[in-house]
Design an enzyme around this catalytic site. Structure first.
Site, PDB file in Angstrom:
ATOM      1  N   GLY A 135      40.302  75.999 -97.255  1.00  0.00           N
ATOM      2  CA  GLY A 135      40.205  77.451 -97.300  1.00  0.00           C
ATOM      3  C   GLY A 135      40.956  78.092 -96.147  1.00  0.00           C
ATOM      4  N   SER A 136      40.478  79.243 -95.714  1.00  0.00           N
ATOM      5  CA  SER A 136      41.251  80.077 -94.780  1.00  0.00           C
ATOM      6  C   SER A 136      41.337  79.533 -93.359  1.00  0.00           C
ATOM      7  CB  SER A 136      40.663  81.489 -94.746  1.00  0.00           C
ATOM      8  OG  SER A 136      40.814  82.103 -96.009  1.00  0.00           O
ATOM      9  N   THR A 137      40.588  78.474 -93.016  1.00  0.00           N
ATOM     10  CA  THR A 137      40.774  77.860 -91.698  1.00  0.00           C
ATOM     11  C   THR A 137      42.164  77.245 -91.582  1.00  0.00           C
ATOM     12  OG1 THR A 137      39.703  75.860 -92.557  1.00  0.00           O
ATOM     13  CG2 THR A 137      38.337  77.372 -91.252  1.00  0.00           C
ATOM     14  N   PHE A 138      42.859  77.119 -92.733  1.00  0.00           N
ATOM     15  CA  PHE A 138      44.217  76.577 -92.698  1.00  0.00           C
ATOM     16  C   PHE A 138      45.258  77.650 -92.385  1.00  0.00           C
ATOM     17  CE2 PHE A 138      48.252  75.232 -94.616  1.00  0.00           C
ATOM     18  CZ  PHE A 138      48.394  73.974 -94.028  1.00  0.00           C
TER      19      PHE A 138
END
Length: 601
Positions: free
Chosen positions: A321-324
């Site tokens: 998800g958005s931690t990437f």
């Protein structure tokens, strides 16, 4: 004179012949008896001296796994039955001292009359062994007690029970490590058995030769027991709070946390929920009722146990998800397609390759700077960055950050993700767009936290590790596990820009609930919709660090399917992160770098 000498010579020969004849007669008639007496005595007086498996300690020397001296009760049936008068008093002692029933001994006598080594009871403690020794030596009250002896042994013990169960692992079949450090450092933890031999010399005196055992090495881990305790306390409290009472044993599907030193790759804590008792790893009563356990098949139990023993942080993969998103922006800054001055417009959706791909905010974020696009976790902006990078460069940077590769973590069972990423050849426009904001490829917790550390420490990618030192049984250091700098991922300039953006995520953006008063904290939220899309199941996460200027600690929190009606909220992860950081920052001596809020009248 010569006649006398010949006579004496003949006499000696006759005596010798007579002795040989006598010996031959003895051997023919009862030689087996004499031979066996000596051999039996030697066998009885020869024993293995077990080695002590090495301890596993935390970074401050506190024992997390150790081996305690115990004794096994051994019965030599052949010695016991060598005289009928031995049997009754020996059985009486076995019952009085060790609680071993008469039927057990009688069955052995009947079924194995010539057996020399039968373990009647394992793991008696030192006090009980001394009680038996007193009985054994007291011939007046217990005459004719024969064939019982105590064999020294060790039993593996875990003083903190469930603490750091994923990292430590346990042992099976005595000294075979299963999972964790117990498995990956098994050969160093194990030593070599010694031996004590008993034999008769020329004067029929028993001589003893002792070959001392070589004990195993002590493994000094990078784990800080206090940090580990703080993490597990909040992980447990979170899952207790979100348990669905109608669903037995469930909190989240899994809650995992890694605490790492970004300056050297040392893991200070690693935990996941559910965990298990290392002293009794097959016990399911913590999560299931007795009735439910009894109704399970052996195969069902094994599946549940394997899932319980699985180290989520190392062995499980998922879409990040958005931690990437920070990695996509870092690639753009390093590649030169981004300068930090970019502006985007988010209308809530972007059409890519014939697909409408939505932003997390379906109403749209409107005008966005590059920094605000990360603070607001804008998918549209990230998709445009991905398109500008192109498949070739995007995949190259994924590899540079270690995604799709093994991290080299010194724990067993690391999952392979090489087949879970796109290549430039099979990555179409829509796949590139979704990859850019962290969907449609898989990572492990260890991969992402290791790569993220390089983003905030100036660009140094260190190999993650849980062991820092090996010591011999006397405490001497035999090996230091020095930090391994694998490669450079980004420049210090890119790292500084990203830290500014990540600080904004917590101060101005989606990660505001991760803040801890008095500390400057940066980080990134993540909300990944699980396959199949639209099933309402999400993995939410937050990865953050402190302090801002020179990060000393990184904490990554992953909550897989929180047990709530609406799972798509990263607040479950940010709240847990904030609780953990509020305690470990003071403990680790991280200085407060932000003014505390004071209420004015």
């Amino acid at each position: 004179m010569k006649t006398k000498l010949v006579g004496l010579y003949l006499a000696v020969i006759l005596v010798f012949v007579a002795l040989v004849g006598k010996i031959t007669m003895i051997n023919a008639s009862s030689g087996d008896k004499y031979t066996k007496v000596v051999l039996d005595q030697q066998q009885y007086d020869s024993r293995t001296i077990p080695f002590k498996r090495g301890d596993i300690v935390d970074r401050n020397g506190t024992k997390m796994a150790t081996s305690e001296r115990v004794y096994n009760v051994i019965l030599d049936v052949k010695v016991l039955t060598s005289d009928e008068e031995n049997i009754e008093p020996t059985i009486e002692v076995l019952k009085d001292c060790f609680g071993i029933e008469e039927e057990v001994v009688e069955e052995l006598i009947e079924e194995k009359p010539s057996s020399r080594y039968n373990i009647l009871l394992k793991g008696i403690d030192y006090a009980k062994s001394k009680e038996f020794e007193a009985i054994d030596e007291d011939d007046e009250n217990y005459p004719n007690v024969k064939g019982i002896w105590l064999e020294e042994d060790y039993v593996r013990s875990y003083p903190y029970q469930t603490l750091a169960s994923d990292v430590i692992g346990f042992t099976v079949d005595g000294n075979v490590g299963s999972n964790g450090i117990e498995a990956s450092y098994n050969s160093l933890l194990n030593g070599t058995d010694g031996r004590e031999y008993g034999y008769f010399d020329d004067s029929s005196t028993v001589e003893r030769t002792v070959k001392e055992p070589v004990n195993g090495s002590t493994i000094v881990s990078t784990i800080d027991l206090q940090v580990q305790s703080i993490v597990e306390k909040y992980v447990l409290a979170f899952n207790e709070q979100h348990k669905n009472e109608a669903s037995e044993g469930e909190g989240s599907k899994n809650t995992a946390v890694i605490v790492m030193n970004p300056q050297n790759g040392e893991i200070l804590a690693e935990a996941s929920y559910p965990n298990y008792d290392l002293n009794n790893p097959r016990d399911l009563s913590k999560y299931y009722s007795e009735e439910t356990i009894e109704a399970m098949t052996d195969e069902e139990k094994l599946d549940i146990l394997n899932n319980l023993w699985n180290n989520f942080c190392v062995s499980s993969t998922y879409e990040p998800g958005s931690t990437f998103k920070p990695f996509t922006i870092a690639a753009g800054l390093e590649n030169g397609i981004l300068s930090g001055e970019e502006n985007y417009y988010c209308g809530g959706v972007l059409q890519v390759g014939g697909h409408d791909i939505h932003c997390s905010n379906r109403q749209g974020h409107g005008a966005q700077t590059l920094k605000r696009s990360l603070e607001n976790s804008c998918n549209v902006a990230l998709m445009e960055i991905g398109e500008a990078l192109g498949a070739e460069e995007f995949c190259r940077y994924q590899s540079l950050f270690g995604f799709g590769e093994y991290t080299g973590i010194d724990l067993p069972g690391e999952a392979s993700t090489s087949g879970l990423l796109y290549t430039p050849e099979n990555m179409d426009a829509a796949s590139l767009a979704t990859n850019a904001f962290g969907q449609n490829f898989n990572v492990t917790t260890t991969q992402l936290v290791s790569a993220f550390c390089s983003l905030v420490n100036g660009g140094d990618y260190y190999e993650p590790h849980v062991v820092k030192q090996i010591r011999d049984e006397n405490g001497n250091v035999t090996e230091n596990k020095d930090p391994v700098l694998v490669r450079k991922t980004v420049s210090k300039e890119t790292s500084d820009i990203l830290k500014d953006y990540l600080l904004g995520v917590v101060e101005e953006g989606t990660g505001s609930s991760a803040a801890v008063e008095g500390y400057s904290i940066g980080g990134k939220t993540g909300t990944a919709e699980k396959l199949p899309r639209g099933n309402g199941k999400y993995l939410v996460s937050f990865i953050g660090y402190a302090p801002q200027d020179n990060p000393e600690v990184v904490v990554y929190v992953v909550v897989d399917e929180p047990n709530v009606a609406a799972q798509a909220s990263s607040s479950y992860a940010t709240g847990l992160f904030s609780q953990i950081m509020s305690e470990i920052c003071p403990y680790l001596g991280i200085e407060k770098t932000a003014e505390t809020t004071e209420t004015s009248e």
